[in-house]
Design an enzyme around this catalytic site. Structure first.
Site, short mmCIF file in Angstrom:
data_model
loop_
_atom_site.label_atom_id
_atom_site.label_comp_id
_atom_site.label_asym_id
_atom_site.label_seq_id
_atom_site.Cartn_x
_atom_site.Cartn_y
_atom_site.Cartn_z
N ARG A 32 0.90 -1.17 0.00
CA ARG A 32 0.00 0.00 0.00
C ARG A 32 0.92 1.20 0.00
NH1 ARG A 32 -5.46 1.17 3.29
NH2 ARG A 32 -6.13 -0.13 1.56
N HIS A 80 -7.00 1.10 -6.77
CA HIS A 80 -7.20 0.15 -5.66
C HIS A 80 -7.78 -1.14 -6.25
CE1 HIS A 80 -7.58 -1.39 -1.76
NE2 HIS A 80 -8.39 -0.53 -1.19
N GLN A 95 -9.65 -3.93 -4.13
CA GLN A 95 -10.95 -3.47 -3.64
C GLN A 95 -12.04 -3.70 -4.68
OE1 GLN A 95 -11.96 -2.01 -0.59
NE2 GLN A 95 -13.95 -2.41 -1.52
N ASP A 127 -17.24 6.95 -1.83
CA ASP A 127 -16.02 6.83 -1.03
C ASP A 127 -15.79 8.17 -0.33
OD1 ASP A 127 -13.59 6.00 0.04
OD2 ASP A 127 -12.47 6.11 -1.84
N CYS A 171 -16.32 1.32 0.03
CA CYS A 171 -15.14 0.48 0.31
C CYS A 171 -14.78 0.48 1.79
CB CYS A 171 -13.96 0.95 -0.52
SG CYS A 171 -13.57 2.69 -0.27
N ARG A 229 -13.61 -9.00 0.89
CA ARG A 229 -12.17 -8.72 0.73
C ARG A 229 -11.36 -9.99 1.01
NH1 ARG A 229 -9.95 -3.55 0.78
NH2 ARG A 229 -8.10 -4.65 0.07
N1 NVA Z 1 -9.91 6.59 -1.39
C1 NVA Z 1 -9.58 6.11 -0.07
C2 NVA Z 1 -9.72 4.62 -0.02
C3 NVA Z 1 -9.45 3.99 1.31
C4 NVA Z 1 -9.62 2.51 1.29
C5 NVA Z 1 -8.16 6.51 0.27
O1 NVA Z 1 -7.29 6.45 -0.62
O2 NVA Z 1 -7.90 6.92 1.41
N1 CP Z 2 -11.21 -0.58 1.84
C1 CP Z 2 -9.97 -0.64 2.32
O1 CP Z 2 -8.99 -0.77 1.59
O2 CP Z 2 -9.90 -0.57 3.69
P1 CP Z 2 -8.59 -0.39 4.55
O3 CP Z 2 -8.07 1.00 4.29
O4 CP Z 2 -9.06 -0.57 5.96
O5 CP Z 2 -7.59 -1.42 4.14
#
Ligand code: NVA
Ligand code: CP
Length: 300
Positions: A98, A125, A128, A219, A259, A287
């Site tokens: 990540r 992502h 997801q 989101d 998500c 997931r």
């Molecule tokens: N768009 C959000 C998704 C989190 C799972 C982020 O990047 O923070």
């Molecule tokens: N949806 C998702 O990726 O959640 P987290 O940020 O908790 O991993």
């Protein structure tokens, strides 16, 4: 050896991976197919679902997962990505990352000799949205409806555009001007959608986006890394909250998806996310099944 950074990387394999996810959920794949395999999990940002589903998924498949926080590894202190990639390639069988910058994951892929799986970047992502489409299929048995995404044209939205196009599902994104999805991704999605006889609409009219939708997805307005603009964002997105009034424009059997994590009272009202149309907890459960499919597909 293949990596997963973008849905575009698996544009012809999406259905196969979703089939595996369904098989894992229904316990049709038994045994420990990833016995003796190790997965390094690098996190430059916070996570609940991604971290836990990858770690538990790896364990359930007979393998082992190592959580590497950016604060604890040398890469976080400036060790070159290329050295990290080459060294980890000698220890483990795959890396889930990540990352803050998508470009860093591209470099990791170029330098590593093992599969790399993105667990979110600023651009996409992919894991997801594989989960999301498994959830859509569970609810409708097909991808024939209209998928509506409301809010920020962010990483999740970019991947949704690509995966809907790959599956021939119509998608309409309703977002304020200046918050549209990535231009290159829109281009790619349009090209794939055209081949699959589906459409991609990007509009700032949220009602157009949601009208007759079978899926309404949103989101957060402030993604990880966007915190410095949060006051402006909250103002700009004010008319883009998914609430009951907006849900009433969708099909009466429409599902609400997110998500997670979510902020009730911002991108979604409490009535909607905790109401009868919401499938967010099933979606989060998926997931785990999808991660197992991805791990099996890329590491076996
Ligand atoms: N768009 C959000 C998704 C989190 C799972 C982020 O990047 O923070
Ligand atoms: N949806 C998702 O990726 O959640 P987290 O940020 O908790 O991993």
């Amino acid at each position: 050896m293949k990596s997963l950074l973008s849905i575009f990387d698996i544009k012809d394999e999406v259905l196969e991976i979703l089939g595996l996810a369904k098989d894992f959920k229904e316990k049709k794949i038994q045994g420990k197919p990833l016995e003796d395999k190790n997965l390094a999990m690098i996190f430059q940002k916070s996570s609940t679902r991604t971290r836990v589903s990858f770690e538990v998924g790896m364990n359930q498949l007979g393998g082992n997962a190592l959580f590497l926080s950016n604060d604890d590894i040398q890469m976080g202190r400036g060790e070159p990505i290329s050295d990290t990639a080459k060294v980890l390639s000698r220890y483990v069988d795959g890396i889930m990352i990540r990352a803050i910058e998508h470009a860093d994951v591209v470099e990791l892929v170029e330098e590593a000799d093992i599969p790399i799986i993105s667990g979110l970047t600023n651009l996409e992502h992919p894991c997801q949205v594989l989960t999301d489409m498994l959830t859509v299929h569970e609810n409708f048995g097909n991808f024939n409806g209209k998928f509506s995404y409301v809010g920020d044209g962010n990483n999740v939205c970019n991947s949704l555009l690509l995966i809907c196009a790959c599956l021939g599902m119509d998608i309409a994104v309703g977002c304020p001007k200046g918050y549209e999805p990535n231009k290159e991704i829109i281009k790619k999605a349009n090209k794939i959608a055209e081949k699959n006889n589906s459409y991609v609409i990007i509009t700032d009219d949220v009602k157009v986006a949601v009208k007759h939708a079978s899926v309404v997805y949103t989101d957060v307005w402030v993604s990880m890394g966007d915190e410095k603009d949060q006051n402006k964002r909250k103002k700009d997105f004010k008319k883009y909250q998914v609430n009951e009034e907006l849900m009433n424009l969708a099909d009466k059997d429409a599902i609400f998806m997110h998500c997670l994590p979510a902020i009730r009272g911002e991108e979604v009202s409490g009535e909607v996310i905790d109401g009868p149309h919401s499938v967010v907890i099933d979606q989060a459960e998926n997931r785990l099944h999808t991660q197992k499919a991805v791990l099996y597909y890329f590491l076996k």
